[in-house]
Motif scaffolding. Structure first.
Motif, PDB file in Angstrom:
ATOM      1  N   ASP A  56       0.837  -1.181   0.084  1.00 51.87           N
ATOM      2  CA  ASP A  56       0.131  -0.038   0.095  1.00 51.87           C
ATOM      3  C   ASP A  56       0.940   1.205  -0.032  1.00 51.87           C
ATOM      4  OD1 ASP A  56      -1.408   2.075   1.655  1.00 51.87           O
ATOM      5  OD2 ASP A  56      -2.937   1.310   0.706  1.00 51.87           O
ATOM      6  N   LEU A  57       0.599   2.132  -0.897  1.00 58.10           N
ATOM      7  CA  LEU A  57       1.475   3.294  -1.160  1.00 58.10           C
ATOM      8  C   LEU A  57       1.649   4.375   0.098  1.00 58.10           C
ATOM      9  CD1 LEU A  57       1.516   3.843  -4.985  1.00 58.10           C
ATOM     10  CD2 LEU A  57       3.394   2.744  -3.845  1.00 58.10           C
ATOM     11  N   GLY A  58       0.139   4.326   0.634  1.00 52.54           N
ATOM     12  CA  GLY A  58       0.251   5.214   1.734  1.00 52.54           C
ATOM     13  C   GLY A  58       0.911   4.678   2.918  1.00 52.54           C
ATOM     14  N   ALA A  59       0.771   3.439   3.276  1.00 52.11           N
ATOM     15  CA  ALA A  59       1.688   2.922   4.276  1.00 52.11           C
ATOM     16  C   ALA A  59       3.054   2.906   4.128  1.00 52.11           C
ATOM     17  CB  ALA A  59       1.156   1.396   4.463  1.00 52.11           C
ATOM     18  N   VAL A  60       3.565   2.561   2.530  1.00 53.54           N
ATOM     19  CA  VAL A  60       5.091   3.035   2.415  1.00 53.54           C
ATOM     20  C   VAL A  60       5.524   4.212   2.677  1.00 53.54           C
ATOM     21  CG1 VAL A  60       6.701   2.961   0.325  1.00 53.54           C
ATOM     22  CG2 VAL A  60       5.264   0.987   0.509  1.00 53.54           C
ATOM     23  N   PHE A  61       4.932   5.263   2.397  1.00 54.13           N
ATOM     24  CA  PHE A  61       5.065   6.763   2.594  1.00 54.13           C
ATOM     25  C   PHE A  61       5.094   7.065   4.045  1.00 54.13           C
ATOM     26  CE2 PHE A  61       4.512  11.230   2.889  1.00 54.13           C
ATOM     27  CZ  PHE A  61       5.561  11.795   2.269  1.00 54.13           C
ATOM     28  N   GLU A  62       4.252   6.437   4.729  1.00 50.20           N
ATOM     29  CA  GLU A  62       4.339   6.600   6.454  1.00 50.20           C
ATOM     30  C   GLU A  62       5.488   6.204   6.873  1.00 50.20           C
ATOM     31  OE1 GLU A  62       2.909   7.959   9.992  1.00 50.20           O
ATOM     32  OE2 GLU A  62       2.293   8.420   8.027  1.00 50.20           O
ATOM     33  N   ALA A  63       5.900   4.613   6.504  1.00 48.24           N
ATOM     34  CA  ALA A  63       7.101   4.244   6.898  1.00 48.24           C
ATOM     35  C   ALA A  63       8.325   4.795   6.633  1.00 48.24           C
ATOM     36  CB  ALA A  63       7.169   2.783   6.523  1.00 48.24           C
ATOM     37  N   ILE A  64       8.465   5.448   5.372  1.00 44.28           N
ATOM     38  CA  ILE A  64       9.543   6.091   5.113  1.00 44.28           C
ATOM     39  C   ILE A  64       9.632   7.504   6.065  1.00 44.28           C
ATOM     40  CG2 ILE A  64      10.705   7.565   3.245  1.00 44.28           C
ATOM     41  CD1 ILE A  64       9.739   5.308   1.337  1.00 44.28           C
ATOM     42  N   VAL A  65       8.577   8.283   6.083  1.00 42.24           N
ATOM     43  CA  VAL A  65       8.525   9.392   6.927  1.00 42.24           C
ATOM     44  C   VAL A  65       8.854   9.054   8.509  1.00 42.24           C
ATOM     45  CG1 VAL A  65       6.892  11.191   7.905  1.00 42.24           C
ATOM     46  CG2 VAL A  65       7.008  10.626   5.443  1.00 42.24           C
ATOM     47  N   ASN A  66       8.318   7.975   8.784  1.00 41.47           N
ATOM     48  CA  ASN A  66       8.661   7.784  10.453  1.00 41.47           C
ATOM     49  C   ASN A  66      10.073   7.437  10.479  1.00 41.47           C
ATOM     50  OD1 ASN A  66       6.151   8.115  11.233  1.00 41.47           O
ATOM     51  ND2 ASN A  66       5.362   6.180  11.010  1.00 41.47           N
ATOM     52  N   ALA A  67      10.766   6.788   9.492  1.00 42.72           N
ATOM     53  CA  ALA A  67      12.152   6.072   9.744  1.00 42.72           C
ATOM     54  C   ALA A  67      12.859   7.671   9.693  1.00 42.72           C
ATOM     55  CB  ALA A  67      12.562   5.324   8.468  1.00 42.72           C
ATOM     56  N   ALA A  68      12.789   8.494   8.763  1.00 38.90           N
ATOM     57  CA  ALA A  68      13.394   9.846   8.768  1.00 38.90           C
ATOM     58  C   ALA A  68      13.294  10.507   9.951  1.00 38.90           C
ATOM     59  CB  ALA A  68      12.870  10.565   7.640  1.00 38.90           C
ATOM     60  N   ALA A  69      11.926  10.614  10.603  1.00 41.35           N
ATOM     61  CA  ALA A  69      11.659  11.392  11.746  1.00 41.35           C
ATOM     62  C   ALA A  69      12.300  10.797  12.965  1.00 41.35           C
ATOM     63  CB  ALA A  69      10.101  11.312  12.182  1.00 41.35           C
ATOM     64  N   HIS A  70      12.325   9.361  13.165  1.00 43.73           N
ATOM     65  CA  HIS A  70      13.151   8.613  14.208  1.00 43.73           C
ATOM     66  C   HIS A  70      14.619   8.150  14.187  1.00 43.73           C
ATOM     67  CE1 HIS A  70       9.434   8.634  16.044  1.00 43.73           C
ATOM     68  NE2 HIS A  70       8.527   8.349  15.039  1.00 43.73           N
ATOM     69  N   ARG A  71      15.088   8.767  13.107  1.00 45.58           N
ATOM     70  CA  ARG A  71      16.643   7.929  12.968  1.00 45.58           C
ATOM     71  C   ARG A  71      17.362   8.984  13.762  1.00 45.58           C
ATOM     72  NH1 ARG A  71      18.140  10.274   6.733  1.00 45.58           N
ATOM     73  NH2 ARG A  71      17.986  12.653   7.418  1.00 45.58           N
ATOM     74  N   ASP A  72      18.440   8.418  14.115  1.00 44.59           N
ATOM     75  CA  ASP A  72      19.666   9.121  14.683  1.00 44.59           C
ATOM     76  C   ASP A  72      20.521  10.392  14.128  1.00 44.59           C
ATOM     77  OD1 ASP A  72      21.485   9.688  17.012  1.00 44.59           O
ATOM     78  OD2 ASP A  72      22.259   7.870  17.139  1.00 44.59           O
ATOM     79  N   TYR A  73      19.886  11.543  14.596  1.00 46.39           N
ATOM     80  CA  TYR A  73      20.588  12.801  13.866  1.00 46.39           C
ATOM     81  C   TYR A  73      22.018  13.013  14.577  1.00 46.39           C
ATOM     82  CZ  TYR A  73      16.600  13.230  11.040  1.00 46.39           C
ATOM     83  OH  TYR A  73      15.670  13.090  10.132  1.00 46.39           O
TER      84      TYR A  73
END
Length: 76
Positions: A56-73
């Motif tokens: 599901d493309l909506g789920a893919v986009f959400e997963a990518i945004v969550n990964a970017a938001a929670h990565r170790d900056y």
């Protein structure tokens, strides 16, 4: 991003690879396009053609945004 032909992370089985650079919004959009380009799409032909994406493309986009938001900056 790397797409493999199987479930093993083996460099010999890479189908596609791409580095995502630039501003964060461009990285997210490029990663989304990478997934969309490399996923399988089935089709149903009841009345006309109906594409059925692997994910599901909506789920893919959400997963990518969550990964970017929670990565170790703090990592350089």
């Amino acid at each position: 991003c790397v797409a493999y032909s199987g479930s093993e992370r083996d460099a010999n089985d890479q189908l596609d690879a791409q580095d995502q650079i630039g501003p964060l919004d461009q990285q997210i959009n490029a990663a989304f396009d990478f997934v969309r380009r490399n996923m399988r799409t089935a089709a149903a032909k009841s009345i006309g053609r109906v594409d059925i994406p692997q994910y599901d493309l909506g789920a893919v986009f959400e997963a990518i945004v969550n990964a970017a938001a929670h990565r170790d900056y703090s990592m350089t």
